[in-house]
Design a protein around this motif. Structure first.
Motif, PDB file in Angstrom:
ATOM      1  N   ASP A 322     -27.307  29.660 -79.111  1.00  0.00           N
ATOM      2  CA  ASP A 322     -26.843  31.025 -79.345  1.00  0.00           C
ATOM      3  C   ASP A 322     -25.398  31.206 -78.859  1.00  0.00           C
ATOM      4  O   ASP A 322     -25.050  32.212 -78.250  1.00  0.00           O
ATOM      5  N   LEU A 323     -24.560  30.193 -79.156  1.00  0.00           N
ATOM      6  CA  LEU A 323     -23.160  30.228 -78.740  1.00  0.00           C
ATOM      7  C   LEU A 323     -22.252  30.077 -79.953  1.00  0.00           C
ATOM      8  O   LEU A 323     -22.520  29.268 -80.847  1.00  0.00           O
ATOM      9  N   VAL A 324     -21.161  30.842 -79.983  1.00  0.00           N
ATOM     10  CA  VAL A 324     -20.092  30.602 -80.954  1.00  0.00           C
ATOM     11  C   VAL A 324     -18.996  29.830 -80.234  1.00  0.00           C
ATOM     12  O   VAL A 324     -18.870  29.888 -79.012  1.00  0.00           O
ATOM     13  N   CYS A 325     -18.195  29.096 -80.993  1.00  0.00           N
ATOM     14  CA  CYS A 325     -17.211  28.232 -80.340  1.00  0.00           C
ATOM     15  C   CYS A 325     -16.128  27.821 -81.328  1.00  0.00           C
ATOM     16  O   CYS A 325     -16.179  28.170 -82.509  1.00  0.00           O
ATOM     17  N   HIS A 326     -15.148  27.068 -80.849  1.00  0.00           N
ATOM     18  CA  HIS A 326     -14.157  26.449 -81.736  1.00  0.00           C
ATOM     19  C   HIS A 326     -13.843  25.040 -81.255  1.00  0.00           C
ATOM     20  O   HIS A 326     -14.105  24.689 -80.097  1.00  0.00           O
ATOM     21  N   PHE A 327     -13.325  24.247 -82.181  1.00  0.00           N
ATOM     22  CA  PHE A 327     -13.021  22.831 -81.937  1.00  0.00           C
ATOM     23  C   PHE A 327     -11.667  22.532 -82.560  1.00  0.00           C
ATOM     24  O   PHE A 327     -11.379  22.982 -83.671  1.00  0.00           O
ATOM     25  N   ILE A 328     -10.835  21.779 -81.846  1.00  0.00           N
ATOM     26  CA  ILE A 328      -9.516  21.404 -82.387  1.00  0.00           C
ATOM     27  C   ILE A 328      -9.210  19.957 -81.997  1.00  0.00           C
ATOM     28  O   ILE A 328      -9.491  19.542 -80.864  1.00  0.00           O
ATOM     29  N   ARG A 329      -8.615  19.251 -82.934  1.00  0.00           N
ATOM     30  CA  ARG A 329      -8.053  17.923 -82.650  1.00  0.00           C
ATOM     31  C   ARG A 329      -6.581  17.982 -83.027  1.00  0.00           C
ATOM     32  O   ARG A 329      -6.244  18.261 -84.184  1.00  0.00           O
ATOM     33  N   ASN A 330      -5.701  17.745 -82.053  1.00  0.00           N
ATOM     34  CA  ASN A 330      -4.258  17.840 -82.317  1.00  0.00           C
ATOM     35  C   ASN A 330      -3.496  16.743 -81.603  1.00  0.00           C
ATOM     36  O   ASN A 330      -3.995  16.148 -80.634  1.00  0.00           O
ATOM     37  N   ASP A 331      -2.292  16.455 -82.079  1.00  0.00           N
ATOM     38  CA  ASP A 331      -1.474  15.444 -81.402  1.00  0.00           C
ATOM     39  C   ASP A 331      -0.584  16.132 -80.363  1.00  0.00           C
ATOM     40  O   ASP A 331      -0.651  17.344 -80.145  1.00  0.00           O
ATOM     41  N   GLU A 332       0.287  15.331 -79.723  1.00  0.00           N
ATOM     42  CA  GLU A 332       1.079  15.846 -78.609  1.00  0.00           C
ATOM     43  C   GLU A 332       2.096  16.897 -79.038  1.00  0.00           C
ATOM     44  O   GLU A 332       2.499  17.741 -78.247  1.00  0.00           O
ATOM     45  N   THR A 333       2.502  16.869 -80.299  1.00  0.00           N
ATOM     46  CA  THR A 333       3.460  17.865 -80.788  1.00  0.00           C
ATOM     47  C   THR A 333       2.771  19.161 -81.210  1.00  0.00           C
ATOM     48  O   THR A 333       3.444  20.101 -81.625  1.00  0.00           O
ATOM     49  N   ILE A 335       0.474  19.368 -83.718  1.00  0.00           N
ATOM     50  CA  ILE A 335       0.028  19.360 -85.109  1.00  0.00           C
ATOM     51  C   ILE A 335      -1.502  19.240 -85.146  1.00  0.00           C
ATOM     52  O   ILE A 335      -2.080  18.338 -84.528  1.00  0.00           O
ATOM     53  N   ILE A 336      -2.142  20.136 -85.870  1.00  0.00           N
ATOM     54  CA  ILE A 336      -3.600  20.159 -85.967  1.00  0.00           C
ATOM     55  C   ILE A 336      -4.064  19.181 -87.044  1.00  0.00           C
ATOM     56  O   ILE A 336      -3.613  19.233 -88.185  1.00  0.00           O
ATOM     57  N   TYR A 337      -4.982  18.302 -86.675  1.00  0.00           N
ATOM     58  CA  TYR A 337      -5.547  17.336 -87.611  1.00  0.00           C
ATOM     59  C   TYR A 337      -6.950  17.734 -88.069  1.00  0.00           C
ATOM     60  O   TYR A 337      -7.380  17.382 -89.163  1.00  0.00           O
ATOM     61  N   LYS A 338      -7.664  18.441 -87.221  1.00  0.00           N
ATOM     62  CA  LYS A 338      -9.022  18.842 -87.546  1.00  0.00           C
ATOM     63  C   LYS A 338      -9.339  20.089 -86.737  1.00  0.00           C
ATOM     64  O   LYS A 338      -8.960  20.179 -85.568  1.00  0.00           O
ATOM     65  N   GLY A 357      -2.270  20.285 -90.393  1.00  0.00           N
ATOM     66  CA  GLY A 357      -0.837  20.119 -90.587  1.00  0.00           C
ATOM     67  C   GLY A 357      -0.015  21.231 -89.976  1.00  0.00           C
ATOM     68  O   GLY A 357       1.217  21.128 -89.893  1.00  0.00           O
ATOM     69  N   GLN A 358      -0.667  22.304 -89.528  1.00  0.00           N
ATOM     70  CA  GLN A 358       0.044  23.400 -88.872  1.00  0.00           C
ATOM     71  C   GLN A 358       0.241  23.079 -87.387  1.00  0.00           C
ATOM     72  O   GLN A 358      -0.513  22.304 -86.801  1.00  0.00           O
ATOM     73  N   ARG A 359       1.255  23.695 -86.788  1.00  0.00           N
ATOM     74  CA  ARG A 359       1.525  23.467 -85.359  1.00  0.00           C
ATOM     75  C   ARG A 359       0.920  24.605 -84.542  1.00  0.00           C
ATOM     76  O   ARG A 359       1.195  25.768 -84.777  1.00  0.00           O
ATOM     77  N   MET A 360       0.066  24.240 -83.582  1.00  0.00           N
ATOM     78  CA  MET A 360      -0.595  25.237 -82.753  1.00  0.00           C
ATOM     79  C   MET A 360       0.310  25.696 -81.617  1.00  0.00           C
ATOM     80  O   MET A 360       1.299  25.039 -81.281  1.00  0.00           O
ATOM     81  N   CYS A 361      -0.035  26.813 -81.027  1.00  0.00           N
ATOM     82  CA  CYS A 361       0.760  27.416 -79.961  1.00  0.00           C
ATOM     83  C   CYS A 361       0.883  26.480 -78.763  1.00  0.00           C
ATOM     84  O   CYS A 361      -0.086  25.842 -78.361  1.00  0.00           O
TER      85      CYS A 361
END
Length: 489
Positions: A322-333, A335-338, A357-361
């Motif tokens: 019963d939890l909502v969540c998020h997942f991110i895989r990004n490189d050092e710059t 850039i989001i890959y997944k 391909g977008q850059r996260m905060c």
């Protein structure tokens, strides 16, 4: 009366193929040494009417069908058989069907009427060329924009179902039951038993083509892979991902979106086998009761990568915790890959809705972990965002090519169930729409704006099409040559 399969025939079969029927009629007439005129006299029909039947352009009446069967000394069932009477007839049918295909008609070629004088090998060539034309027309080549749109649509579907695929969970459990799995991390022996159970043999090789993670010889039921990890994928993960395509009965992908869907499903199957729902759910539920949920424990219990543990958590969290969540895989710059979310986190996205391909905060945990004194330790952080505060745990999974950060996050109120909630690390982010890290600080901008000309790294992939092929990015020549080398192993 006409009889079919031992029963009286009151009407023609609904699936009657007129072309195949015509070929059988012509074949039987010729083997009896009859001309169209001679057969017409015996059944009381004009030769022109019989010619239309043989060319698949007219449906026979039941009375005529009975007369033809009696004259040719065969049963109605044999006359209506769906099987071509010979290889020659099969080729003639294939050529006729090919010429009716709109894809073939786009070539604007005159209709070819196949006579007895056309050799079989010519027909073989024509059928082969048509099959190749059809195969090339369905290769899932996509532009980057089409690929991003397909990825965005797939991610939306995953969000709608809480990233939980019940049918794949059942397939994974059925596989585990077949090898007597009872709990804990899967042993190498159990994984090999899974391969055998599904009718394959495993071959480790050193000369696997550069463009693939594995190769499957479906004719000889052999799975080829190398013992070394590829990026963040271990050999057993790659093996189960490959096997997943066959367990889930995937066919060759129709387009790029289908290719992506199959890839997600096969990866899900591998994770569901390595971290089984039957044992992982009770384990996570107990950890939640103890307010001690942690991705690293899930990783260690099942001997998988941190990324797989975090992603598997997203599969089970909504359905069972019963939890909502998020997942991110990004490189050092950054850039989001997944990425995935069902907790309201707003990702940076392009006009197609694509995140990849977008850059996260720079203030999100996935980037802050790289500035941590020990970037390879578990990093916890609260981030205040425009639509609320999220608690996140991030970890850098090292690899030979590039380091990636894996982040699992939940809304602030859900942090009470997790280890690391006591962290004092806290940042504020107004991304992706507000004044934040996208624009440089005012004092820096005032000093340098208009006085700099940075040279960006080339992004030629933005202008090029996605890799072509039935399986995009795979060098088919290398794969076929590889199989040829190992055919006699």
């Amino acid at each position: 009366m006409a009889y079919f399969g031992g029963e009286e025939l009151s009407s023609l079969p609904s699936d009657l193929d007129l072309v195949t029927f015509g070929q059988r009629l012509r074949h039987l007439r010729r083997t009896r040494g009859l001309t169209l005129s001679e057969l017409g006299e015996r059944v009381g029909r004009a030769p022109s009417q019989l010619s239309l039947l043989e060319n698949g352009k007219r449906e026979p009446k039941l009375s005529l069908l009975t007369a033809l069967a009696q004259t040719l000394a065969v049963s109605v069932e044999e006359l209506l058989s769906r099987q071509p009477p010979s290889r020659r007839a099969q080729l003639e049918i294939a050529v006729e069907e090919a010429q009716r295909d709109p894809l073939y008609q786009e070539l604007d070629l005159p209709h070819l009427k196949v006579s007895k004088r056309v050799p079989n090998d010519v027909l073989e060539h024509l059928v082969g060329l048509y099959e190749e034309l059809k195969r090339r027309s369905i290769k899932p080549t996509a532009t980057p924009e089409e690929a991003r749109r397909a990825n965005a649509e797939l991610r939306g579907q995953m969000r709608e179902r809480g990233n939980y695929f019940e049918e794949i969970e059942k397939a994974a459990q059925k596989t585990l039951d077949a090898v007597g799995y009872s709990g804990g991390a899967l042993s190498q022996g159990q994984i090999l038993s899974i391969v055998t159970h599904h009718g394959f043999t495993l071959r480790y090789v050193q000369d696997l083509p550069q463009s693939v993670r594995s190769v499957t010889d479906t004719h000889n039921r052999r799975l080829y892979l190398q013992r070394e990890s590829l990026g963040m994928h271990t050999p057993r993960t790659i093996l189960l991902q490959t096997l997943g395509h066959f367990v889930l009965e995937h066919e060759q992908p129709r387009d790029f979106a289908d290719f992506l869907r199959q890839r997600v499903e096969a990866n899900y199957f591998a994770a569901a086998v390595l971290i089984p729902e039957s044992t992982a759910v009770p384990y996570l539920q107990e950890a939640k009761k103890a307010r001690d949920l942690s991705v690293e424990d899930l990783r260690d219990v099942y001997s998988v990568s941190y990324e797989m543990a975090a992603h598997r958590f997203t599969n089970l969290a909504y359905r069972h915790l019963d939890l909502v969540c998020h997942f991110i895989r990004n490189d050092e710059t950054g850039i989001i890959y997944k990425a995935y979310e069902n907790d309201g986190l707003v990702f940076p996205a392009d006009d197609t809705g694509a995140i990849e391909g977008q850059r996260m905060c720079r203030y999100w945990a996935g980037r802050q972990v790289f500035t941590s004194p020990d970037r390879y330790s578990i990093y916890y952080q609260y981030t205040d965002k425009p639509n609320g505060t999220h608690w996140c745990v991030a970890h850098v999974d090292p690899s030979r090519e590039r380091n990636f950060a894996i982040t699992l996050g939940v809304p602030y109120k859900e942090s009470r169930w997790f280890r690391g909630r006591e962290t004092t690390n806290r940042t504020q982010s107004n991304c992706p729409s507000g004044e934040c890290c996208i624009r440089p600080p005012a004092e820096l901008a005032a000093r340098w704006e208009g006085n700099v000309w940075p040279s960006a790294r080339a992004h030629s992939h933005v202008l090029s099409a996605m890799p072509s092929g039935t399986f995009p990015g795979v060098d088919e020549t290398d794969v076929y040559s590889f199989l040829e080398r190992h055919a006699d192993d």
